[in-house]
Design a protein around this motif. Structure first.
Motif, PDB file in Angstrom:
ATOM      1  N   TRP A   1       0.854  -1.197   0.000  1.00 41.39           N
ATOM      2  CA  TRP A   1       0.000   0.000   0.000  1.00 41.39           C
ATOM      3  C   TRP A   1       0.875   1.227   0.000  1.00 41.39           C
TER       4      TRP A   1
ATOM      5  N   ARG B   1       1.535   0.734  11.772  1.00 39.72           N
ATOM      6  CA  ARG B   1       2.233   1.977  11.501  1.00 39.72           C
ATOM      7  C   ARG B   1       2.761   1.986  10.077  1.00 39.72           C
ATOM      8  N   ALA B   2       2.894   3.192   9.540  1.00 44.74           N
ATOM      9  CA  ALA B   2       3.492   3.306   8.219  1.00 44.74           C
ATOM     10  C   ALA B   2       4.953   2.871   8.302  1.00 44.74           C
ATOM     11  N   LEU B   3       5.420   2.211   7.231  1.00 44.94           N
ATOM     12  CA  LEU B   3       6.807   1.758   7.229  1.00 44.94           C
ATOM     13  C   LEU B   3       7.749   2.952   7.127  1.00 44.94           C
ATOM     14  N   ARG B   4       8.927   2.795   7.675  1.00 43.05           N
ATOM     15  CA  ARG B   4       9.943   3.845   7.533  1.00 43.05           C
ATOM     16  C   ARG B   4      11.231   3.201   7.052  1.00 43.05           C
ATOM     17  N   THR B   5      11.916   3.936   6.181  1.00 46.53           N
ATOM     18  CA  THR B   5      13.168   3.407   5.654  1.00 46.53           C
ATOM     19  C   THR B   5      14.177   3.242   6.768  1.00 46.53           C
TER      20      THR B   5
ATOM     21  N   ILE C   1      -6.805  -0.966   3.949  1.00 44.75           N
ATOM     22  CA  ILE C   1      -5.399  -0.948   4.319  1.00 44.75           C
ATOM     23  C   ILE C   1      -5.221  -1.677   5.643  1.00 44.75           C
ATOM     24  N   PRO C   2      -4.222  -2.548   5.728  1.00 48.38           N
ATOM     25  CA  PRO C   2      -4.010  -3.250   6.995  1.00 48.38           C
ATOM     26  C   PRO C   2      -3.644  -2.263   8.098  1.00 48.38           C
TER      27      PRO C   2
ATOM     28  N   LEU D   1       9.148   4.949  -0.055  1.00 47.08           N
ATOM     29  CA  LEU D   1       8.812   3.718   0.652  1.00 47.08           C
ATOM     30  C   LEU D   1       7.305   3.509   0.699  1.00 47.08           C
ATOM     31  N   GLN D   2       6.884   2.243   0.495  1.00 50.15           N
ATOM     32  CA  GLN D   2       5.465   1.911   0.619  1.00 50.15           C
ATOM     33  C   GLN D   2       5.018   2.129   2.061  1.00 50.15           C
ATOM     34  N   THR D   3       3.706   2.403   2.216  1.00 51.83           N
ATOM     35  CA  THR D   3       3.193   2.622   3.575  1.00 51.83           C
ATOM     36  C   THR D   3       3.069   1.297   4.320  1.00 51.83           C
ATOM     37  N   ARG D   4       2.614   0.255   3.595  1.00 47.85           N
ATOM     38  CA  ARG D   4       2.482  -1.087   4.177  1.00 47.85           C
ATOM     39  C   ARG D   4       2.958  -2.107   3.159  1.00 47.85           C
TER      40      ARG D   4
END
Lengths: 394, 671
Positions: free
Chosen positions: A37, B12-16, B8-9, A81-84
Motif C-alpha cells: 500500500w 504503523r506506516a513503514l519507515r526506511t 489498508i491493513p 517507501l510503501q506505507t504497508r
C-alpha cells in the motif's frame, strides 16, 4: 481467466499458469511484492498490490498516468517507501532498506547522466570505490560501451550525444555493477518515435543477452506489447490484469484493460439466457462469460476482429471458427479513412441503434470486396471475439 | 469491482532504515540549522524581548536597619520606600525608571551618612528576587546582611524587570523620536518614486532600443554596488556642501538633510532597482508587440497596455526593495542627514551615543515592521511573476529607430554621468592636498595611520573579513541549500530551515547588529567568546546576506536533474562522492557568484558591523564613517575609494577565474 475481474486474484492465477506450463520444477519468484500500500494522506496510490516476478523476466507496468505504476517502481527501488506491505528480492526482505542497500540498476526518462563527466567516467561511476583496479574498471567500461555500441564516443560529454545515445549510456551505467534487477522508468518517453522503436528493440535484446530481471514502467501500450514477457496492467492503484502481451490483448480481464490496450467498439447490452447478449437492436452471440442473465453489461469487439463480407453473403473461407450465421450484420459504409496500413471504416446499421461500428479492413479486403463510402456490405462479429464485461462501476 | 474488500491493513506506516549517508546528511542539516538559530533566530528573540522589557527600582523590595554609634541598639526595619518618604524623596520618581544596567546607591537616604562613622547598617530583601550588590558581589534574598558604614557606601540595589510596552510608549511620547518615523517614511517614498522612474527609463533604453554602448552603461550602473552607501554622501558634501563646487545650484537650500538623503539614496539603490526592472522587461514576448502592431495600436498605447503591465510585478517588487533599502540604510543619513533624524540613525544614536539599549531595541523593532511587510509583499509578487513566463515566448528584438535611440543614449549618458561624477569627485578629493584650496596631487589622504578610524589596519581587516565571509559563507550557504533541495524525508526540518534561510532578507542590518550585541554580549552565553572578534563580524555578515545567496544556490541546484541522487544510490556510491564530483562542479558558476556577492557586500557593509567591531577589528567601511564623523572627509573619501578599487579588482579577478574555470572544467557545456 479472462472473466476474473478481481485484481488480487489475477496474479495467483498467473502464478498457477507459470507453474503448470514449465517442465522444470517451480522456482520461487525472484521478486515478491506482497500487499503493498502507498498512501498520501487520504489518497491511496497503491491498494494492496501483490505480484511475483521470476528471475530473468521482463515485466512492464502499464497504465494511464496516475495509476500507480511509477509509485510501485519507486517502492521497489526504495525511493518512495510503501506505507504497508513487504517486498522480497532474491529471498531477502528488502522492504525498508534504503536504496543504497538494495541491488538494482535504474534508468530514468531524463537519462540523469552526469553532465560534467565523460561518457566513460559516467559508466565507471558505480565501479569506482569497489576495490577494482584501474585496469579492470577500464576494461569493464570498454566492454559495456561495446555492448551498447558506443565505444567510439567514450571521451565525449553527454551533451555531445543524441538522446538515444545518452539513454544507451544510462543503460550501460546501470548494468555496469551487474545488478540483480534492472528498473526502467519510462526510458523511451523522451525520444522521438523512430529512435524509440529502434531502442526498444535494442534494450530487449540486451536484456535477453544478460538475462537480468527487468521491470519497465511505461504508459505506451505498444512499447509494453513489443518488449514485455508479461504485462502488469494497473489502474487507480490496483492491478487489473497480469499476463503475456497476447493474453492482455486477446483476453482482457476487464473492460478497463480492453479499453486501455488497443481499440474497441463498446455497446451497452443485457445478458440473455443461453449465453447471448441483447444490444439496442440486435442479439449477439458472445464468448463465454460469468455474468448472470439479465444483468447490464458492455459488449466489446475490436475493430480488427470485424470480418468483412460481400453484401448479404459470407465470403467462403474467411471465417474460420463459426459456421452459423450468428452475428452476421448488414451495414452501410458511412465513412472511410485511409491510415496507411489499413482502412478504418465506420459502419451503420439499425441494429446498432445510433452508434457506428468501427472496423479496420486490410487494403486487400477493401479492393476485393469493393468497399466504398456509401456502399452496403455485411460484417461478421466472430462470437469468440465478442467479449462481455459487467458494466463499469460508477 | 471489489473496492469494498480493499482495506489498508492496520499498523504503523513503514519507515526506511536509516543509512549512514542519511545520518551524515541530517547531521549536516542540524549543524547549519543550529548556525541559523544561533546567528539569527536567538538574537532576534533576545532583541524582541529586550524591547518589551522595562527596568524599574522597586523601593519596597528592600528593608534597612541602622544602629547607633555604639553598634548595639538598632532602629526599626523600614523599607527603602518609607525611608525615602521620610527624608523627602531624595530618590526622585524619574530616577526609578532605568535600564538593565541601572544601579542605585542608598546612602542618600541618610542625610548624616559618613563612611567613617562607626554606625552599622543592615540590609535585606523583602522577597527572594530582590537583588543588590556590595561592590561587585551579588546578594539576593531575605537574610539580613550587616555592614559597616564604609562598606554600606558601596551597596547599590538592582532594578526589577517586567514586561510591557512602556518602552514603546516612551518612544512615541518623545516628539523628536516619533518624528523620525515620519521622516524615514517620507524619504523612503520620495526616493522610491524617483529611483523607480529613473531605473525604468534605463531598463527600457537598455532592453528596447538599439543605442550604442549598452555594455558600457550596464557596467557603469553597477558601480554603486561596489561602494559603501556612505560614499555618495561624501560626494554630495564635496559637490553641494558648504565649500561645494556646485553650491550655487542649491539656491540657498542645504544639502545636509532630506535633499542629500534623497540624492544619495537614488545613487546607491539604482543598481538594485535596475536589475529587477530590467529582468522584468527582458522577458517581454515579441508576439505581443506584433499583435499590437497588427491591430494598429499607437506606440504610446502599446507602451501603456503591453509594456507597463508586463513589467508591473517587477516594478512593484523593485519599489519594495528600494523602499526597504532606503529606510533601513544608516550610512548615508549619518553622513549627509544633518539634523534630519531618521529611524536607522536613531538606533545608532540611542545605542552608541546614549548606551540606551532598550530604546535602541524599540527602534529596531519599528524598523523591522516595514522590512517584514515588504518582504511578504515581495514574495507574494514573485509567485505571481512566475506565471507570466512561458517557455514558448519569443524574445523581443528591438528595431533601430534613430530619434528614439538618440533619446535613449542621451538619457543613459546623463545617468552614467551622474554616477561617474559622484565617484569622480571622491576620487579627485582623495588625491589632492586639500580640496578646494590646494589642488596639487598628493597621496596624503591615504596616510590612514595618521587618522582616527583604524588606519590601514582597518583596510586589511576588511579584506580578511570579506575573504572569510566569502569562503565560509559560500560553504555554509551551498551546503545548506543542498540539504534543503536534495534530501528526502525529514520534511519538518527542511521547512524550518527554509524559513530560517529566508528570514535575513526581512531583517535590516542595524537590527541584526543590535540583536547580536544583546545576544552575544551576555556573559552567560556560551558563544560570548566570539564577541569583539573577527568571528562575530563574519557571522553577522554571512547571516545578513544569507537569503540572496541561498536563493542563488537553490536556483542552481533546482536546475540539476532530480534523479542524480537515486542513480548514485543505486550505484552504491555515498552522497559525498556525487556532491564533490558532480553537484559542486556543475554548480560552479553559481558558487562563484555567491562568493563574489558575499565579498563585495562584506567590503561595503556598515549597518550590522558598526555595532560589533572592536579596536582590534576595525573595518574600512566603518573607518569611512568614523573619519567623516571626525571631520577628516578627504581621508574618508580615500578609504571609500580603496573599498571601490578592491571591489573592482575582486570583480575582475572573479571574471577571469570564472572564465578560466569554465573553460577548463565546464567544457561539457559546449556541444
Amino acid at each position: 481467466m479472462k472473466h476474473e475481474t478481481i485484481p488480487g486474484a489475477t496474479s495467483a492465477a498467473v502464478r498457477s499458469r507459470l507453474s503448470a506450463e514449465g517442465t522444470e520444477p517451480v522456482k520461487s519468484p525472484y521478486l515478491q511484492i506482497e500487499n503493498v500500500w502507498k498512501t498520501f494522506g487520504d489518497f491511496a496510490a497503491l491498494k494492496g498490490i501483490s505480484l511475483s516476478i521470476q528471475e530473468g523476466e521482463f515485466v512492464c507496468f502499464l497504465g494511464p498516468s496516475g495509476c500507480g505504476k511509477t509509485t510501485l517502481l519507486r517502492a521497489v527501488a526504495g525511493l518512495d517507501l510503501q506505507t504497508r506491505g513487504t517486498i522480497h528480492q532474491g529471498g531477502k526482505d528488502i522492504s525498508v532498506l534504503p536504496p543504497s542497500q538494495r541491488d538494482y540498476g535504474i534508468v530514468f526518462q531524463s537519462y540523469a547522466l552526469f553532465p560534467n563527466l565523460t561518457i566513460e567516467k559516467n559508466v565507471a561511476f558505480g565501479l569506482e570505490n569497489t576495490r577494482r583496479s584501474k585496469a579492470e574498471i577500464a576494461q569493464r567500461v570498454a566492454e559495456l560501451l561495446d555492448l551498447v555500441g558506443l565505444a567510439s564516443q567514450a571521451r565525449k560529454y553527454p551533451a555531445q550525444l543524441s538522446g538515444g545515445q545518452q539513454q544507451r549510456i544510462a543503460l550501460a551505467r546501470a548494468i555496469a555493477i551487474s545488478p540483480g534487477l534492472l528498473l526502467l522508468d519510462e526510458p523511451l518517453s523522451a525520444l522521438d518515435a523512430k529512435v524509440r522503436v529502434h531502442l526498444r528493440h535494442e534494450i530487449k535484446n540486451l536484456q535477453r543477452k544478460l538475462g537480468v530481471t527487468t521491470i519497465m514502467v511505461t504508459h505506451d501500450q505498444e512499447e509494453a506489447l513489443a518488449m514485455a514477457d508479461r504485462i502488469v496492467v494497473m489502474n487507480h492503484g490496483v492491478i487489473e490484469q497480469v499476463g503475456t502481451p497476447t493474453e492482455v490483448y486477446r483476453e482482457p480481464a476487464s473492460l478497463f484493460v480492453a479499453d486501455f490496450i488497443g481499440e474497441t467498439n463498446q455497446f451497452p447490452a443485457k445478458v440473455l439466457s443461453g449465453g447471448k447478449v441483447a444490444l439496442t437492436g440486435t442479439e449477439l452471440a458472445c464468448a463465454p462469460h460469468g455474468c448472470a442473465t439479465g444483468t447490464p453489461v458492455t459488449a466489446v469487439i475490436r475493430p480488427v476482429d470485424v470480418i468483412p463480407h460481400r453484401d448479404g453473403t459470407r465470403t467462403p473461407g474467411t471465417s474460420d471458427a463459426v459456421a452459423t450465421t450468428d452475428n452476421l450484420i448488414d451495414v452501410d459504409v458511412r465513412e472511410m479513412e485511409f491510415l496507411g496500413g489499413f482502412w478504418r471504416t465506420r459502419l451503420a446499421s439499425p441494429r446498432f441503434g445510433d452508434g457506428l461500428l468501427v472496423a479496420d479492413f486490410s487494403i486487400n479486403a477493401v479492393r476485393r470486396l469493393d468497399i466504398a463510402e456509401g456502399s452496403a456490405m455485411s460484417v461478421e462479429l466472430p462470437r469468440d471475439r465478442v467479449l462481455v464485461f459487467p458494466e463499469r462501476a460508477a | 469491482m471489489t473496492a469494498a474488500t480493499l482495506e489498508i491493513p492496520r499498523g504503523r506506516a513503514l519507515r526506511t532504515r536509516v543509512s549512514g549517508d542519511d545520518l551524515v546528511k541530517r547531521g549536516l542539516m542540524v549543524v547549519i540549522s543550529l548556525y541559523l538559530l544561533v546567528a539569527l533566530a536567538a538574537p532576534l528573540y533576545v532583541l524582541l524581548s529586550k524591547s518589551v522589557s522595562t527596568y524599574e527600582f522597586d523601593l519596597t523590595a528592600f528593608e534597612l536597619q541602622r544602629s547607633d554609634e555604639s553598634a548595639t541598639t538598632w532602629s526599626e526595619p523600614k523599607t527603602v520606600a518609607t525611608l525615602n518618604e521620610e527624608v523627602g524623596s531624595v530618590i526622585t520618581p524619574d530616577q526609578l525608571n532605568t535600564g538593565s544596567d541601572g544601579r542605585l546607591s542608598l546612602t542618600d537616604l541618610y542625610p548624616d551618612f559618613s563612611f567613617r562613622s562607626p554606625v552599622m547598617y543592615r540590609i535585606r530583601g523583602t522577597s527572594d528576587d530582590a537583588a543588590y550588590l556590595v561592590g561587585s558581589e551579588l546578594h539576593r534574598g531575605t537574610e539580613w546582611l550587616e555592614l559597616d558604614s564604609n562598606t554600606f557606601r558601596r551597596v547599590v540595589i538592582r532594578p526589577s524587570a517586567s514586561l510591557g510596552l512602556d518602552n514603546f510608549v516612551a518612544y512615541f511620547s518623545t516628539p523628536a523620536l516619533a518624528q523620525s518615523i515620519a521622516n524615514s517614511v517620507l524619504m523612503g517614498v520620495i526616493s522610491t518614486v524617483l529611483v523607480i522612474s529613473i531605473a525604468f527609463g534605463l531598463a527600457y533604453a537598455l532592453n528596447r532600443s538599439c543605442m550604442p554602448l549598452k555594455g558600457f552603461f550596464r557596467l557603469v550602473t553597477t558601480i554603486p554596488i561596489l561602494v559603501p552607501s556612505l560614499l555618495p554622501g561624501i560626494a554630495l558634501v564635496y559637490l553641494f556642501g558648504n565649500q561645494g563646487l556646485l553650491k550655487g545650484l542649491m539656491m540657498g537650500h542645504s544639502i545636509y538633510g532630506p535633499i542629500g538623503i534623497v540624492i544619495g539614496s537614488v545613487f546607491f539603490t539604482l543598481p538594485h532597482a535596475l536589475l529587477i526592472i530590467s529582468t522584468a522587461l527582458s522577458v517581454a514576448d515579441q508576439r505581443h508587440y506584433e499583435a499590437a502592431q497588427s491591430l494598429r495600436s499607437s506606440p504610446w498605447r502599446t507602451f501603456w497596455t503591453v509594456t507597463v503591465p508586463g513589467a508591473r510585478y517587477g516594478i512593484i517588487s523593485a519599489a519594495f526593495v528600494v523602499f526597504t533599502l532606503v529606510i533601513t540604510d544608516f550610512g548615508l543619513p549619518k553622513v549627509i542627514g544633518g539634523q534630519y533624524n531618521v529611524l536607522a540613525v536613531d538606533i545608532y544614536k540611542q545605542v552608541i551615543g546614549q548606551q540606551n539599549f532598550e530604546m535602541g531595541a524599540v527602534v529596531a523593532v519599528l524598523l523591522l515592521v516595514p522590512a517584514v511587510a515588504a518582504f511578504f509583499v515581495d514574495s507574494a509578487i514573485r509567485k505571481r511573476q512566475v506565471a507570466l513566463l512561458s517557455a514558448r515566448s519569443v524574445p523581443y528584438q528591438p528595431k533601430p529607430d534613430r530619434g528614439f535611440d538618440t533619446a535613449c543614449f542621451v538619457y543613459c549618458s546623463a545617468v552614467a554621468l551622474f554616477i561617474l561624477m559622484m565617484i569622480g569627485v571622491c576620487q579627485f578629493a582623495a588625491t589632492v592636498k586639500f580640496w578646494p584650496y590646494d589642488l596639487t596631487p598628493s597621496l596624503n589622504n591615504f596616510r590612514f595611520d595618521l587618522m582616527d578610524g583604524g588606519g590601514w589596519g582597518a583596510y586589511y581587516n576588511s579584506i580578511v573579513m570579506a575573504l572569510l565571509t566569502a569562503v565560509f559563507g559560500t560553504i555554509i550557504v551551498f551546503v545548506g541549500a543542498y540539504m534543503v533541495e536534495k534530501t528526502d524525508g525529514f520534511a519538518a526540518g527542511r521547512t524550518l530551515f527554509q524559513f530560517l534561510a529566508m528570514l535575513p532578507m526581512a531583517v535590516p542590518g542595524m537590527v541584526l547588529g543590535l540583536s547580536f550585541i544583546f545576544f552575544f554580549n551576555d556573559p552567560a552565553n556560551p558563544f560570548n567568546a566570539i564577541y569583539g572578534t573577527m568571528a562575530i563580524l563574519v557571522v553577522s555578515t554571512v547571516t545578513h546576506f544569507y537569503t540572496v545567496s541561498h536563493l542563488t544556490a537553490l536556483t542552481a541546484l533546482n536546475q540539476m536533474d532530480r534523479e542524480f541522487e537515486p542513480v548514485a544510490a543505486s550505484l552504491k556510491q555515498p552522497f559525498h562522492r556525487l556532491f564533490f564530483r558532480v553537484t559542486v562542479p556543475v554548480s560552479l558558476p553559481a558558487i562563484l557568484d555567491i562568493s563574489i556577492y558575499l565579498f563585495v557586500n562584506a567590503m561595503t557593509t556598515v549597518s550590522a558591523v558598526v555595532f560589533l567591531y572592536s579596536t582590534q577589528t576595525q573595518l574600512a567601511s566603518v573607518a569611512v564613517l568614523n573619519m567623516d564623523d571626525a571631520g577628516d572627509i578627504a581621508p574618508a573619501a580615500a578609504m571609500g575609494m580603496m573599498i571601490f578599487y578592491t571591489n573592482v579588482a575582486a570583480r575582475l579577478l572573479h571574471g577571469i577565474v570564472s572564465r578560466l574555470l569554465l573553460k577548463r572544467s565546464q567544457a561539457w557545456r559546449q556541444r
